[in-house]
Design an enzyme around this catalytic site. Structure first.
Site, PDB file in Angstrom:
ATOM      1  N   HIS A 103       0.838  -1.207   0.000  1.00 50.19           N
ATOM      2  CA  HIS A 103       0.000   0.000   0.000  1.00 50.19           C
ATOM      3  C   HIS A 103       0.867   1.248   0.000  1.00 50.19           C
ATOM      4  O   HIS A 103       1.931   1.289   0.620  1.00 50.19           O
ATOM      5  CB  HIS A 103      -0.990   0.007   1.165  1.00 50.19           C
ATOM      6  CG  HIS A 103      -0.391   0.102   2.543  1.00 50.19           C
ATOM      7  ND1 HIS A 103      -0.056   1.303   3.123  1.00 50.19           N
ATOM      8  CD2 HIS A 103      -0.091  -0.853   3.455  1.00 50.19           C
ATOM      9  CE1 HIS A 103       0.429   1.079   4.348  1.00 50.19           C
ATOM     10  NE2 HIS A 103       0.428  -0.226   4.576  1.00 50.19           N
ATOM     11  N   ASP A 105      -0.522   4.336   0.766  1.00 51.50           N
ATOM     12  CA  ASP A 105      -1.023   5.345   1.722  1.00 51.50           C
ATOM     13  C   ASP A 105      -0.290   5.227   3.053  1.00 51.50           C
ATOM     14  O   ASP A 105       0.076   4.136   3.478  1.00 51.50           O
ATOM     15  CB  ASP A 105      -2.540   5.221   1.922  1.00 51.50           C
ATOM     16  CG  ASP A 105      -2.994   3.834   2.341  1.00 51.50           C
ATOM     17  OD1 ASP A 105      -2.532   2.828   1.750  1.00 51.50           O
ATOM     18  OD2 ASP A 105      -3.814   3.731   3.277  1.00 51.50           O
ATOM     19  N   GLU A 170      -5.212   1.186   2.419  1.00 55.21           N
ATOM     20  CA  GLU A 170      -4.972   0.083   3.362  1.00 55.21           C
ATOM     21  C   GLU A 170      -5.160   0.531   4.792  1.00 55.21           C
ATOM     22  O   GLU A 170      -5.590  -0.230   5.651  1.00 55.21           O
ATOM     23  CB  GLU A 170      -3.560  -0.477   3.158  1.00 55.21           C
ATOM     24  CG  GLU A 170      -3.314  -1.813   3.895  1.00 55.21           C
ATOM     25  CD  GLU A 170      -2.895  -1.649   5.364  1.00 55.21           C
ATOM     26  OE1 GLU A 170      -3.047  -2.620   6.127  1.00 55.21           O
ATOM     27  OE2 GLU A 170      -2.447  -0.548   5.756  1.00 55.21           O
ATOM     28  N   HIS A 399       3.289   4.538  12.595  1.00 57.05           N
ATOM     29  CA  HIS A 399       2.197   5.384  13.121  1.00 57.05           C
ATOM     30  C   HIS A 399       2.698   6.318  14.232  1.00 57.05           C
ATOM     31  O   HIS A 399       1.893   7.049  14.805  1.00 57.05           O
ATOM     32  CB  HIS A 399       1.006   4.572  13.642  1.00 57.05           C
ATOM     33  CG  HIS A 399       0.257   3.823  12.569  1.00 57.05           C
ATOM     34  ND1 HIS A 399      -1.104   3.684  12.582  1.00 57.05           N
ATOM     35  CD2 HIS A 399       0.692   3.175  11.457  1.00 57.05           C
ATOM     36  CE1 HIS A 399      -1.480   2.969  11.527  1.00 57.05           C
ATOM     37  NE2 HIS A 399      -0.405   2.653  10.832  1.00 57.05           N
TER      38      HIS A 399
END
Lengths: 430, 430
Positions: A103, A105, A170, A399
């Site tokens: 992915h 993103d 995703e 993250h």
């Protein structure tokens, strides 16, 4: 596969590794957060095109996927959601086909002042590449691409069809991977190099996203006793959701893959917003929740319980009782998926091939792991009968701030992937 | 004042009342929230200018007020903060001077779908005018202006100087009223028709605004146990602040004016924001608090305790202990004020004059009230030795949805104000 070919592939990965790091760095520099993936996807398309892959770039059309199992509801339109697939069609078609998925993103960087260096200005230091998305999962996209490059550098092409997918969405719905399925991309196995420390992911959780919208009774705060604070009304509801989280995690509710984990299912209050004015009792608040479910746990049953918990708690509030919260589903509606439950021959063979490639690349046995996140693997595994192997490099602080990926780990994954492709698909002359 | 003049003034208010309601409606249609007061102020300036008042419109300059007592810290600049003062200079100057003060700023309307009709499209129904700011406090501005008009309609002007003030910033700092003081506007009394149901406000609370900025340790929610949720970290801090609120409200801490009130001091969580992504443990949150203090309670002592409560609670959190909250003061730094404690002759005479005017206008004795809000009265009372009478019409749902003001109440207040001006300032021929 002959040892000689393994060596040649590993040598080719080493040979191309500086270029691979430069590619990863260039890709990580694109701030491809949700809605902003186009330039990164254009870069991917150019790279695939330059290598001779058959290119397919398309905008996701909700109408084409919303009836399919695995679809997740979205609040926005998909005007800017572009998928990129580069296909290699085998001339001999003697081998098995493979989807190489990743992915594009990335999640938001958060407050910039909490990063040691700008999140979209990747830098390499002591063997790590730092930057938002470098680990999750642009290193995986790089690994997929440069593994194929290694074959090419050896004068070879995969002996089965390869579908190289760079997908969006995703991180919030999986609708990008779903759109690839809907467009007809199928193969005998899928490989997704998500950053799980060179482990093979044998099970992943499902994830549900929901928003809770609360109303309040605004007044001048001088009369706060007559009002109803929509921000503070959230607190008991959040407490009740955490109680639910504890119940779901109880030993008797865990499937075998997660039996050893006290707290696999995490409920996260990821966002909150409420109120307009410091001296007004706030009339509204909204908070965003991510909750996980086990493989096999029903999404509908989970939603029913989530709604019951929220509404029951709201009914204990004198104001909310007559102005019940609104629950909006605005992202992940993801079931859990366990590769370990796939008893097909393809699954067994794919795992064996990866195991062997991993051992050659790393010198270690392949560790199996049940993870507490979701990945796009579920689409291949649950809705297309395709064993989906999640296996990628070591990264840290995904993250978080100062996200980073271990470049030597990416090198090992790339080698293992090249050997896996050579084994799974076989090879043919370029 | 002669009965005959009282009657004539009341008759003139009645005569002009349709125009007054039209004026209030036009003024309420300006969405003069903080930073957006200019068009409403231009309207006020035009109205004052057309009536022959000497006009003074100026942009607040923080440098001119920030050293003064009563100044409240601001986060933004004051590029668009315009005060308007219209002055009447008495020819005879035999009477006492008077400041007629009102604020033009209104609080945000909140979610529009929660209003029965648009907040800035005022409408009149069953004797009420509905609209944001209609009550708080544009009806007061209308009352001040049309009370003066009533004198003029009788061929009279006040026999002392009048400073008609339309100020910004009442709802967040009071720096608009402070800037009027700094500019030299002084008088023997001030009247502020804030909407307190035709009662005379004898005491008002102080108010402190502060923001609490919390950090978290963001991770992928799959590893939420290793992260620190900056949103949920707010909850125990808010609980501790409410405990503090209870302590401050305890009977032994109440001054006489508030002895009968169990909960005069309200702590309000008015706004909150935090997090960027549903599946990331949030790295930050900010919440905005309004806390009241009693007249005589020290702002510095209150701030010290607020900070102690927040930091002590934060130290119980394993993450926040090493990343303490930041407390930002970004608005009200307002002391309490009690007109009832003003033992000056001017105060006694002004209250007596208002009492008499009120009785004539309403047929009832003037009710005294200690309020649980603040007003700009503190600037006149505390920092300029000027008794400040807060006395205005009945309104409902100020700061709420469907805010409305009682038009007959505005009529009574206008009459009382006209008679009060005639009494306090005396009159002279136009």
């Amino acid at each position: 596969m002959q040892d000689n070919l393994k060596e040649r592939l590993c040598g080719a990965v080493d040979e191309g590794f500086d270029r691979q790091v430069a590619f990863l760095s260039a890709l990580t520099a694109y701030p491809s957060t949700r809605g902003n993936e186009q330039s990164a996807q254009a870069f991917m398309a150019d790279e695939l095109d330059a290598r001779g892959y058959e290119l397919d770039c398309w905008q996701i059309d909700i109408a084409e996927i919303q009836h399919l199992p695995g679809f997740s509801p979205v609040l926005d339109q998909y005007e800017k959601a572009i998928n990129v697939v580069g296909s290699h069609r085998s001339k001999t078609d003697q081998g098995r086909s493979l989807i190489l998925n990743g992915h594009i993103d990335v999640v938001p960087a958060g407050p910039l002042d909490m990063w040691d260096s700008p999140p979209f200005e990747p830098r390499v230091e002591n063997g790590w590449l730092y930057g938002r998305g470098g680990g999750d999962m642009k290193a995986g996209l790089a690994s997929n691409l440069f593994a194929l490059d290694a074959l090419a550098a050896c004068g070879l092409a995969p002996g089965g069809d390869i579908f190289f997918q760079s997908v969006v969405e995703e991180e919030c719905t999986g609708n990008g991977a779903l759109a690839c399925l809907a467009r007809g991309y199928k193969a005998d196995a899928a490989l997704i190099p998500e950053p799980f420390s060179e482990h093979l992911v044998t099970a992943q959780l499902g994830v549900i996203w929901f928003q809770v919208h609360l109303k309040g009774l605004p007044t001048h705060v001088a009369y706060a006793g007559q009002g109803a604070n929509a921000i503070e009304a959230a607190f008991p509801i959040i407490r009740a959701l955490h109680d639910m989280e504890q119940r779901w995690n109880a030993a008797e509710n865990r499937p075998p893959e997660y039996g050893h984990m006290d707290h696999a299912l995490n409920l996260n209050i990821g966002k909150i917003e409420g109120g307009d004015w410091t001296s007004s009792v706030p009339a509204w608040s909204v908070f965003d929740v991510r909750m996980a479910i086990f493989p096999g746990q029903s999404i509908d049953a989970a939603k029913t319980e989530i709604e019951r918990v929220i509404l029951d708690t709201a009914r204990e509030n004198a104001f909310l009782r007559n102005s019940l919260p609104e629950i909006v589903y605005h992202g992940f509606h993801a079931e859990g998926y366990a590769l370990s439950r796939d008893s097909s021959v393809h699954a067994a063979e794919a795992i064996a091939a990866l195991d062997s490639a991993h051992q050659t690349a790393t010198g270690h046995a392949l560790v199996r792991e049940a993870i507490t996140a979701t990945t796009d693997a579920r689409f291949f595994g649950l809705y297309a009968d395709t064993p989906a192997l999640v296996y990628g490099p070591r990264a840290e602080a995904i993250h978080g701030f100062n996200e980073r990926v271990d470049l030597e780990s990416m090198r090992r994954i790339t080698k293992a992937t090249a050997m896996f492709i050579g084994d799974w698909c076989g090879t043919e002359e370029l």
